[in-house]
Motif scaffolding. Sequence first.
Motif, PDB file in Angstrom:
ATOM      1  N   VAL A 143       0.838  -1.195   0.000  1.00  0.00           N
ATOM      2  CA  VAL A 143       0.000   0.000   0.000  1.00  0.00           C
ATOM      3  C   VAL A 143       0.875   1.248   0.000  1.00  0.00           C
ATOM      4  CG1 VAL A 143      -1.716   1.323   1.296  1.00  0.00           C
ATOM      5  CG2 VAL A 143      -1.895  -1.171   1.191  1.00  0.00           C
ATOM      6  N   GLY A 144       0.465   2.229  -0.803  1.00  0.00           N
ATOM      7  CA  GLY A 144       1.093   3.538  -0.799  1.00  0.00           C
ATOM      8  C   GLY A 144       0.226   4.528  -0.046  1.00  0.00           C
ATOM      9  N   LEU A 145       0.818   5.232   0.896  1.00  0.00           N
ATOM     10  CA  LEU A 145       0.088   6.143   1.773  1.00  0.00           C
ATOM     11  C   LEU A 145       0.529   7.572   1.478  1.00  0.00           C
ATOM     12  CD1 LEU A 145       0.739   4.013   4.977  1.00  0.00           C
ATOM     13  CD2 LEU A 145      -1.250   3.879   3.477  1.00  0.00           C
ATOM     14  N   TYR A 146      -0.393   8.379   0.958  1.00  0.00           N
ATOM     15  CA  TYR A 146      -0.055   9.744   0.569  1.00  0.00           C
ATOM     16  C   TYR A 146      -0.290  10.697   1.741  1.00  0.00           C
ATOM     17  CZ  TYR A 146       0.443  14.033  -2.050  1.00  0.00           C
ATOM     18  OH  TYR A 146       0.894  15.254  -2.485  1.00  0.00           O
ATOM     19  N   VAL A 147       0.708  11.539   2.022  1.00  0.00           N
ATOM     20  CA  VAL A 147       0.610  12.534   3.089  1.00  0.00           C
ATOM     21  C   VAL A 147       0.826  13.909   2.470  1.00  0.00           C
ATOM     22  CG1 VAL A 147       1.540  13.341   5.280  1.00  0.00           C
ATOM     23  CG2 VAL A 147       1.453  10.886   4.787  1.00  0.00           C
ATOM     24  N   PRO A 148      -0.170  14.792   2.530  1.00  0.00           N
ATOM     25  CA  PRO A 148      -0.041  16.106   1.885  1.00  0.00           C
ATOM     26  C   PRO A 148       1.057  16.956   2.517  1.00  0.00           C
ATOM     27  CG  PRO A 148      -2.324  15.635   2.502  1.00  0.00           C
ATOM     28  CD  PRO A 148      -1.471  14.608   3.174  1.00  0.00           C
ATOM     29  N   GLY A 149       1.420  18.011   1.791  1.00  0.00           N
ATOM     30  CA  GLY A 149       2.432  18.931   2.295  1.00  0.00           C
ATOM     31  C   GLY A 149       2.172  20.350   1.859  1.00  0.00           C
ATOM     32  N   GLY A 150       0.910  20.785   1.851  1.00  0.00           N
ATOM     33  CA  GLY A 150       0.556  22.110   1.355  1.00  0.00           C
ATOM     34  C   GLY A 150       0.548  23.173   2.432  1.00  0.00           C
ATOM     35  N   ASN A 151      -0.675  23.571   2.872  1.00  0.00           N
ATOM     36  CA  ASN A 151      -0.791  24.651   3.847  1.00  0.00           C
ATOM     37  C   ASN A 151      -0.299  24.269   5.232  1.00  0.00           C
ATOM     38  OD1 ASN A 151      -1.956  26.478   2.053  1.00  0.00           O
ATOM     39  ND2 ASN A 151      -4.024  25.692   2.418  1.00  0.00           N
ATOM     40  N   ALA A 152      -0.218  22.990   5.511  1.00  0.00           N
ATOM     41  CA  ALA A 152       0.143  22.537   6.860  1.00  0.00           C
ATOM     42  C   ALA A 152       0.974  21.270   6.769  1.00  0.00           C
ATOM     43  CB  ALA A 152      -1.125  22.291   7.682  1.00  0.00           C
TER      44      ALA A 152
ATOM     45  N   THR B 134      -6.285  14.037  -6.265  1.00  0.00           N
ATOM     46  CA  THR B 134      -7.553  13.331  -6.436  1.00  0.00           C
ATOM     47  C   THR B 134      -7.762  12.928  -7.888  1.00  0.00           C
ATOM     48  OG1 THR B 134      -8.501  14.556  -4.578  1.00  0.00           O
ATOM     49  CG2 THR B 134     -10.041  13.497  -6.098  1.00  0.00           C
ATOM     50  N   ALA B 135      -7.421  13.822  -8.814  1.00  0.00           N
ATOM     51  CA  ALA B 135      -7.556  13.497 -10.240  1.00  0.00           C
ATOM     52  C   ALA B 135      -6.647  12.337 -10.624  1.00  0.00           C
ATOM     53  CB  ALA B 135      -7.240  14.731 -11.085  1.00  0.00           C
ATOM     54  N   ALA B 136      -5.426  12.336 -10.105  1.00  0.00           N
ATOM     55  CA  ALA B 136      -4.503  11.238 -10.401  1.00  0.00           C
ATOM     56  C   ALA B 136      -5.026   9.919  -9.846  1.00  0.00           C
ATOM     57  CB  ALA B 136      -3.122  11.546  -9.829  1.00  0.00           C
ATOM     58  N   LYS B 137      -5.640   9.949  -8.668  1.00  0.00           N
ATOM     59  CA  LYS B 137      -6.231   8.730  -8.110  1.00  0.00           C
ATOM     60  C   LYS B 137      -7.355   8.221  -9.007  1.00  0.00           C
ATOM     61  CE  LYS B 137      -6.787   8.582  -3.514  1.00  0.00           C
ATOM     62  NZ  LYS B 137      -7.135   9.043  -2.133  1.00  0.00           N
ATOM     63  N   ARG B 138      -8.148   9.151  -9.550  1.00  0.00           N
ATOM     64  CA  ARG B 138      -9.224   8.736 -10.442  1.00  0.00           C
ATOM     65  C   ARG B 138      -8.656   8.109 -11.708  1.00  0.00           C
ATOM     66  NH1 ARG B 138     -14.023  12.821 -12.107  1.00  0.00           N
ATOM     67  NH2 ARG B 138     -14.463  12.530  -9.877  1.00  0.00           N
TER      68      ARG B 138
ATOM     69  N   ASP C  61       9.048  -0.357  -6.156  1.00  0.00           N
ATOM     70  CA  ASP C  61       7.996  -1.305  -6.491  1.00  0.00           C
ATOM     71  C   ASP C  61       6.627  -0.632  -6.497  1.00  0.00           C
ATOM     72  OD1 ASP C  61       9.784  -3.420  -6.700  1.00  0.00           O
ATOM     73  OD2 ASP C  61       9.638  -3.906  -4.569  1.00  0.00           O
ATOM     74  N   PRO C  62       5.779  -0.954  -7.484  1.00  0.00           N
ATOM     75  CA  PRO C  62       4.422  -0.405  -7.492  1.00  0.00           C
ATOM     76  C   PRO C  62       3.607  -0.978  -6.345  1.00  0.00           C
ATOM     77  CG  PRO C  62       4.643  -2.092  -9.174  1.00  0.00           C
ATOM     78  CD  PRO C  62       6.021  -1.865  -8.606  1.00  0.00           C
ATOM     79  N   VAL C  63       2.542  -0.285  -6.005  1.00  0.00           N
ATOM     80  CA  VAL C  63       1.680  -0.715  -4.912  1.00  0.00           C
ATOM     81  C   VAL C  63       0.387  -1.287  -5.476  1.00  0.00           C
ATOM     82  CG1 VAL C  63       2.662   1.042  -3.397  1.00  0.00           C
ATOM     83  CG2 VAL C  63       0.540   1.536  -4.646  1.00  0.00           C
ATOM     84  N   ASP C  64      -0.406  -1.864  -4.599  1.00  0.00           N
ATOM     85  CA  ASP C  64      -1.705  -2.400  -4.985  1.00  0.00           C
ATOM     86  C   ASP C  64      -2.843  -1.446  -4.644  1.00  0.00           C
ATOM     87  OD1 ASP C  64      -0.659  -5.042  -5.780  1.00  0.00           O
ATOM     88  OD2 ASP C  64      -0.201  -5.229  -3.653  1.00  0.00           O
ATOM     89  N   MET C  65      -2.582  -0.497  -3.734  1.00  0.00           N
ATOM     90  CA  MET C  65      -3.610   0.434  -3.289  1.00  0.00           C
ATOM     91  C   MET C  65      -2.956   1.733  -2.865  1.00  0.00           C
ATOM     92  SD  MET C  65      -6.347  -0.047  -0.161  1.00  0.00           S
ATOM     93  CE  MET C  65      -7.938  -0.063  -0.948  1.00  0.00           C
ATOM     94  N   VAL C  66      -3.654   2.862  -3.122  1.00  0.00           N
ATOM     95  CA  VAL C  66      -3.199   4.178  -2.685  1.00  0.00           C
ATOM     96  C   VAL C  66      -4.268   4.767  -1.781  1.00  0.00           C
ATOM     97  CG1 VAL C  66      -2.582   6.512  -3.403  1.00  0.00           C
ATOM     98  CG2 VAL C  66      -1.884   4.562  -4.809  1.00  0.00           C
ATOM     99  N   THR C  67      -3.871   5.234  -0.611  1.00  0.00           N
ATOM    100  CA  THR C  67      -4.804   5.886   0.300  1.00  0.00           C
ATOM    101  C   THR C  67      -4.230   7.225   0.738  1.00  0.00           C
ATOM    102  OG1 THR C  67      -3.913   4.998   2.386  1.00  0.00           O
ATOM    103  CG2 THR C  67      -5.473   3.611   1.182  1.00  0.00           C
ATOM    104  N   GLY C  68      -5.102   8.037   1.310  1.00  0.00           N
ATOM    105  CA  GLY C  68      -4.673   9.318   1.849  1.00  0.00           C
ATOM    106  C   GLY C  68      -5.236  10.492   1.075  1.00  0.00           C
ATOM    107  N   PRO C  69      -5.467  11.611   1.763  1.00  0.00           N
ATOM    108  CA  PRO C  69      -6.049  12.788   1.134  1.00  0.00           C
ATOM    109  C   PRO C  69      -5.013  13.607   0.375  1.00  0.00           C
ATOM    110  CG  PRO C  69      -5.602  13.226   3.440  1.00  0.00           C
ATOM    111  CD  PRO C  69      -5.214  11.795   3.206  1.00  0.00           C
TER     112      PRO C  69
ATOM    113  N   GLY D 289      -5.991   0.136  -6.493  1.00  0.00           N
ATOM    114  CA  GLY D 289      -7.181   0.497  -5.742  1.00  0.00           C
ATOM    115  C   GLY D 289      -6.964   1.825  -5.042  1.00  0.00           C
ATOM    116  N   ILE D 290      -8.046   2.536  -4.732  1.00  0.00           N
ATOM    117  CA  ILE D 290      -7.950   3.772  -3.960  1.00  0.00           C
ATOM    118  C   ILE D 290      -8.969   3.716  -2.825  1.00  0.00           C
ATOM    119  CG2 ILE D 290      -7.175   5.086  -5.974  1.00  0.00           C
ATOM    120  CD1 ILE D 290      -9.992   6.392  -6.019  1.00  0.00           C
ATOM    121  N   ASP D 291      -8.721   4.531  -1.816  1.00  0.00           N
ATOM    122  CA  ASP D 291      -9.661   4.575  -0.704  1.00  0.00           C
ATOM    123  C   ASP D 291     -10.876   5.421  -1.061  1.00  0.00           C
ATOM    124  OD1 ASP D 291      -8.033   6.832  -0.805  1.00  0.00           O
ATOM    125  OD2 ASP D 291      -7.951   7.092   1.360  1.00  0.00           O
ATOM    126  N   SER D 292     -10.652   6.618  -1.613  1.00  0.00           N
ATOM    127  CA  SER D 292     -11.743   7.516  -1.946  1.00  0.00           C
ATOM    128  C   SER D 292     -11.186   8.685  -2.742  1.00  0.00           C
ATOM    129  CB  SER D 292     -12.425   8.058  -0.675  1.00  0.00           C
ATOM    130  OG  SER D 292     -11.514   8.871   0.065  1.00  0.00           O
TER     131      SER D 292
END
Length: 446
Positions: free
Chosen positions: A131-140, A230-234, A216-224, A241-244
């Motif tokens: 699983v790949g877990l995305y953690v933002p780095g924008g305003n905070a 979001t477009a890339a997840k779509r 290595d590629p992952v099987d699922m990506v999660t995280g806001p 797979g994606i969480d949402s």
Amino acid sequence: MTARTELRRVDLRGSSPSTAELRAVLPRGGVDVNSVLHLVQPTVDDVRDRGADAALDFGEKFDKVRPDTVRVPQDELVKALDNLDPDVREALGVAIERTRTVHNDQRRTDSVTEVVPGGTVTEKWIPVDRVGLYVPGGNAVYPSSVVMNVVPAQAAGVASLVVTSPPQAEFGGLPHPTILAAAQMLGVDEVWAVGGAQAVALLAYGGTDTDGAPLDPVDMVTGPGNIYVTAAKRICRGVVGIDSEAGPTEIAILADHTADPVHVAADLISQAEHDVLAASVLVTTSTDLADAVDAAVVDQLQITKHSERVATALSGEQSGIVLVSSVDDGLRVVDAYAAEHLEIQTEDASAVAHRVRSAGAIFVGPWAPVSLGDYCAGSNHVLPTAGCARHSSGLSVQTFLRGIHVIDYSRDALEDVSRHVISLANAEDLPAHGEAVRVRFESLRP
């Protein structure tokens, strides 16, 4: 606030709007992911074709820094934890402990059902492999998002985890050190210095790092993430797979005359602090409370660090105050709105909360603000937005598990039901389905 000094109001008192009318009239902002798909598709395609080099090129363009490698060296994770502020380390420890306690109780067990003598169906729960877990780095900076993504994945038994977060020019092309420290505390030793749409694409397709090591590629990506993430997840959905498809954060507060306007104002502001597109909505039976909240918001904005961002969010079309005749009417409104975060600040708040049917998470009474859930309640703060709580749940152990049915029938059990299988196969004009059963008991017709 920049545009006005009070939240706009929607007065539903004395009316009985349908669910469709409620959805149309309630404050709602959101983002149009479709509008940026044409911008993101070339990024995904380039990363698919060129791997890490393309991802680093986009990082240099958007983040103004190019790390030497995608993968963060292990000694940088150790150093980040060693240098972490002791108070932050202690707080992260509490958040991790409480989140693990809650999510460990979500583990699923296999179930075996004997349908007939000699015929069983077993449901096995198997974790996603990687699983790949995305953690933002924008305003905070979001070390809490590391906790909220990693802990349920670990509780589910995911064997391989990679955290990815944007490189920061301020930190020499590494993700923010607090992100690295949180990963180290959780035992995650694979962290990538990649953000944005290029991070999602690299997680989906993998590649080779600049030092020759495999990514290595992952099987699922999660995280806001932002609209481009979001477009890339779509776009990559199906490859992984994606969480949402998470949108801007939301808070709705259902309150009556017993609520403290200072608390309500503070909670509305706390979510507006995230982003200018964040939604803060108060649903109340009391005009006196609404007026007092408006006044409290003005007062608190004078001492709020990100006051301009907060003011923009609170004055946007996605935020406002909805006046209703009764708590029952308020429940209809919040169910139609289906907020990511819902606070109940009414008389007998617990009983009211148990009547809610649509919310990402529900916070009961004056001592359970949303910010508690963001960090140390033990619940998960990766939750459905934009009304998706009507049909979807927040991140949990279940997100990372696959239910697989194992069917085991004896000869006698199959023979007993064979005529029904054949009848249904013929009814659907799929006779070969029936033949696959019949040939087990009869010779093939010439």
